[in-house]
Design an enzyme around this catalytic site. Structure first.
Site, PDB file in Angstrom:
ATOM      1  N   ILE A   6     -10.789 -15.212 -40.801  1.00 24.55           N
ATOM      2  CA  ILE A   6     -11.563 -16.331 -40.688  1.00 24.55           C
ATOM      3  C   ILE A   6     -10.536 -17.689 -39.634  1.00 24.55           C
ATOM      4  O   ILE A   6      -9.620 -17.774 -40.840  1.00 24.55           O
ATOM      5  CB  ILE A   6     -13.072 -16.322 -40.731  1.00 24.55           C
ATOM      6  N   ASP A   7     -11.152 -18.185 -38.439  1.00 24.12           N
ATOM      7  CA  ASP A   7      -9.499 -18.784 -38.180  1.00 24.12           C
ATOM      8  C   ASP A   7      -9.558 -20.227 -38.490  1.00 24.12           C
ATOM      9  O   ASP A   7      -8.912 -21.038 -38.967  1.00 24.12           O
ATOM     10  CB  ASP A   7      -9.365 -19.083 -36.877  1.00 24.12           C
ATOM     11  N   LYS A   8     -11.428 -20.840 -39.368  1.00 21.42           N
ATOM     12  CA  LYS A   8     -11.012 -22.209 -39.753  1.00 21.42           C
ATOM     13  C   LYS A   8     -12.032 -21.751 -41.439  1.00 21.42           C
ATOM     14  O   LYS A   8     -13.065 -21.276 -41.698  1.00 21.42           O
ATOM     15  CB  LYS A   8     -12.229 -22.969 -38.441  1.00 21.42           C
ATOM     16  N   THR A  40     -16.146 -23.096 -40.948  1.00 20.82           N
ATOM     17  CA  THR A  40     -17.059 -21.310 -40.133  1.00 20.82           C
ATOM     18  C   THR A  40     -17.881 -21.212 -40.958  1.00 20.82           C
ATOM     19  O   THR A  40     -18.577 -21.067 -41.324  1.00 20.82           O
ATOM     20  CB  THR A  40     -16.244 -20.324 -39.695  1.00 20.82           C
TER      21      THR A  40
END
Length: 650
Positions: free
Chosen positions: A519-521, A524
């Site tokens: 997951i990039d953030k 999220t």
């Protein structure tokens, strides 16, 4: 040799497959490749075949298709078959078959798919409709006044329970189901009464109870479930056997046999009769299976309704109107009337109507519906904003750069729509098996009847008939034909409801192989509400509580979401904000001001550089570790000295 021909009359992938299959069946043709987009067919043949032979092969199917040489104008447009003339629009309509049996073909009106008989689904649109608050039956696609009372029409927003077509269809089906249950249960009780120790012979004769079963079964057949027989009939005349074919043959045979047995019992041999002389009836077999299938259809309709509601929630992210500035005046206009380069004013708390760029002012914007990051993002002049996102507590002006179907949200909605109509690889296998399934089942039913009639115990014909009907009914490929497309449709809709967008059904099928999710953030998967984590004092002259009280006093004048977390953290510790003088915001760095005569500043590392300050190595390592853990670290400067830092995290 290879020849290229133009094909007219094709409108969908189903047409493409049909043309390929028909031409391949022509003697002398080894391979056919059809390009639906260019309406072309590349035909590989052993020796030259006259075009008239190809025309004759294609036009056996109701004169629907025509073939001609490229550049030739000799072809004629032939009328579509009656079933398609009513609905087929060559892809311009808004209803489609959820089974995708004819690819991307769409229809103008709701109804049944002419090939498989499934209820056509409506493709959701972002267009705004207007209705009268006093007369909700008045509805149009543009603003105006009500023709009945003269009131201004208001935008009508889509919702899951707004009386939409799928809701009306579901309620109608629900009514039919309960009527079917009400008539089926007595029939079932009459037939099974002897097995549960209840004798009805003292009330009426066996023949009389037979007529009672007929009276109770008829509304189930001709009202509640008549649509099933229509679908079965269409599947036969369209030469596309499916589960409705089996239902029609099985339930229809049981019902018609029972009527014939009631009217002409004397022509039946004794082996068809009970001890009382009445012929065995099968009304309950017909109505019970039809009621159960109707229950399955009801559950599918409910699932489709929930899926569509997820798309409607996406549609509701966009406001129906926008405030534009024209000739120096602010006017509210419908969203469809917003043009490129229009100046739009966004007020605090409003949803941004279209994609564009801020031309005046600044604000914090909640972009979680796009990015998944719940913490609002600071936006200022020149920054890009996205339609459907929510403005914070400040107003600003923006220039429209993308409107209508070009906006990011419109493209997301279209992507969700398309994803729910895509086929998973395994569905291609199911479709192929289904095409052979029905003929095989009918053949097995005939074999079962023959075997029981010849070698079965007495009464042979009764067992033979019962076995054949049983094979037809229980072999309905409901799960085979519906499981995959229903799973995809419901899965993509549920995902969209949770903010997860799926671009293709293949992705869902491949997900079982996933072992790690990257997951990039952090936002999220976190709560989306920043909170105070720690206050660290570096300078002995200022304790952690003093730092927090002074910073909270300063942040109480800020609208930044992290500021609210600091103020709330101070209040939880009983520290009340003090009066602030000379408050100033330094763009991209932080804020400054005076509290109790002290010059306070809080911000990022650029703020320290502004004051020519640095951290020692020990505290710098501490800050880096906190940042690796997902915390936002803000440095506190008191009277031009680093007093400490505050960490906030979601």
């Amino acid at each position: 040799m290879k020849h290229t021909y133009q094909i007219s009359g094709m409108t969908c992938n189903g047409c493409k497959s049909h043309v390929e299959k028909t031409l391949k069946a022509v003697e002398g043709i080894s391979d056919v490749s059809v390009d639906l987009a260019n309406k072309e067919a590349v035909v590989q043949m052993e020796s030259h075949i006259p075009i008239e032979t190809l025309k004759e092969a294609l036009q056996k199917d109701g004169d629907r298709y025509d073939i001609h040489l490229p550049g030739s104008h000799e072809h004629h447009h032939h009328p579509m078959p009656e079933i398609n003339r009513k609905k087929d629009t060559g892809g311009s309509g808004k209803y489609y078959c959820p089974m995708l049996c004819e690819g991307d073909k769409k229809y103008d009106k709701p109804g049944d798919c002419p090939k498989c008989g499934m209820d056509l689904e409506k493709e959701e649109s972002s267009k705004t409709f207007y209705t009268c608050p006093m007369h909700p039956e008045v509805e149009q696609d543009h603003p105006g006044s009500c023709p009945k009372c003269g009131m201004d029409l208001e935008p009508k927003k889509a919702s899951a329970n707004d009386g939409s077509e799928e809701q009306k269809a579901y309620k109608k089906m629900l009514t039919k189901f309960w009527i079917s249950v009400a008539f089926t249960l007595p029939v079932f009780f009459i037939v099974m009464s002897e097995m549960i120790g209840v004798s009805l012979s003292g009330i009426a004769s066996e023949k009389t109870w037979g007529w009672v079963q007929f009276a109770l079964s008829t509304p189930v057949i001709f009202y509640s479930c008549w649509n099933f027989f229509v679908r079965g009939y269409k599947s036969i005349i369209n030469r596309s056997p499916n589960m409705w074919t089996l239902i029609t043959l099985g339930a229809g045979a049981a019902y018609l046999f029972s009527i014939f047995a009631l009217l002409f019992p004397d022509i039946f041999p004794d082996q068809f009769k009970s001890e009382g002389g009445a012929v065995h009836l099968y009304f309950e077999a017909a109505v019970v299976i039809l009621t159960l299938i109707l229950l399955g259809q009801l559950l599918e309709a409910k699932a489709r309704s929930q899926t569509n509601s997820a798309i409607k929630e996406l549609l509701n992210l966009v406001p129906p109107e926008a405030t534009v500035i024209r000739d120096g005046e602010e006017i509210s206009i419908p969203l469809e009337h917003v043009k490129l380069d229009d100046l739009i004013k966004i007020k605090p708390g409003e949803k941004i109507p279209v994609d564009g760029e801020i031309t005046e002012g600044k604000s914090s914007i909640d972009e979680s519906m796009i990015t998944g990051e719940p913490v609002p993002v600071e936006k200022s002049e020149g920054d890009h904003v996205i339609g459907g996102t929510i403005n914070g507590t400040s107003s600003f002006q923006m220039k429209a750069q993308k409107v209508g179907s070009d906006t990011l949200l419109s493209q997301i909605i279209e992507m969700v729509n398309k994803a729910s109509r895509t086929k998973a690889p395994i569905q291609n296998l199911a479709d192929k098996v289904s095409s052979y399934f029905v003929p095989i089942v009918v053949t097995i039913a005939i074999i079962a009847f023959t075997v029981w009639a010849i070698w079965g115990p007495d009464p042979k014909l009764v067992y033979a008939f019962t076995s054949a009907v049983t094979v037809l009914i229980i072999a309905c490929p409901c799960a085979l034909g519906l499981a995959t497309p229903m799973s995809i449709m419901v899965g993509t809709g549920k995902g969209a409801n949770q903010g997860i967008l799926v671009k293709d059904a293949r992705a869902i099928e491949e997900m079982h192989k996933v072992t790690t999710l990257v997951i990039d953030k952090t936002g999220t998967i976190t709560q989306g509400k920043p909170s105070l984590q720690d206050v660290q004092s570096i300078n002995e002259r200022h304790s952690a509580d003093v730092i927090l009280k002074n910073v909270a006093s300063l942040e109480s004048s800020s609208e930044h979401p992290l500021a609210h977390a600091i103020v709330e953290g101070a209040e939880n510790k009983g520290l009340k904000p003090q009066k602030v003088d000379d408050f100033n915001s330094i763009t991209g760095k932080g804020i400054t001001g005076k509290v109790d005569g002290l010059q306070i500043a809080i911000g990022n590392k650029k703020l320290l550089e502004e004051f020519d300050l640095t951290l020692d190595q020990e505290h710098d390592e501490d800050v880096k570790q906190r940042q690796l853990e997902g915390q936002t670290v803000m440095f506190v400067v008191i009277d031009k000295e680093v007093a400490g830092f505050i960490s906030v995290a979601d």
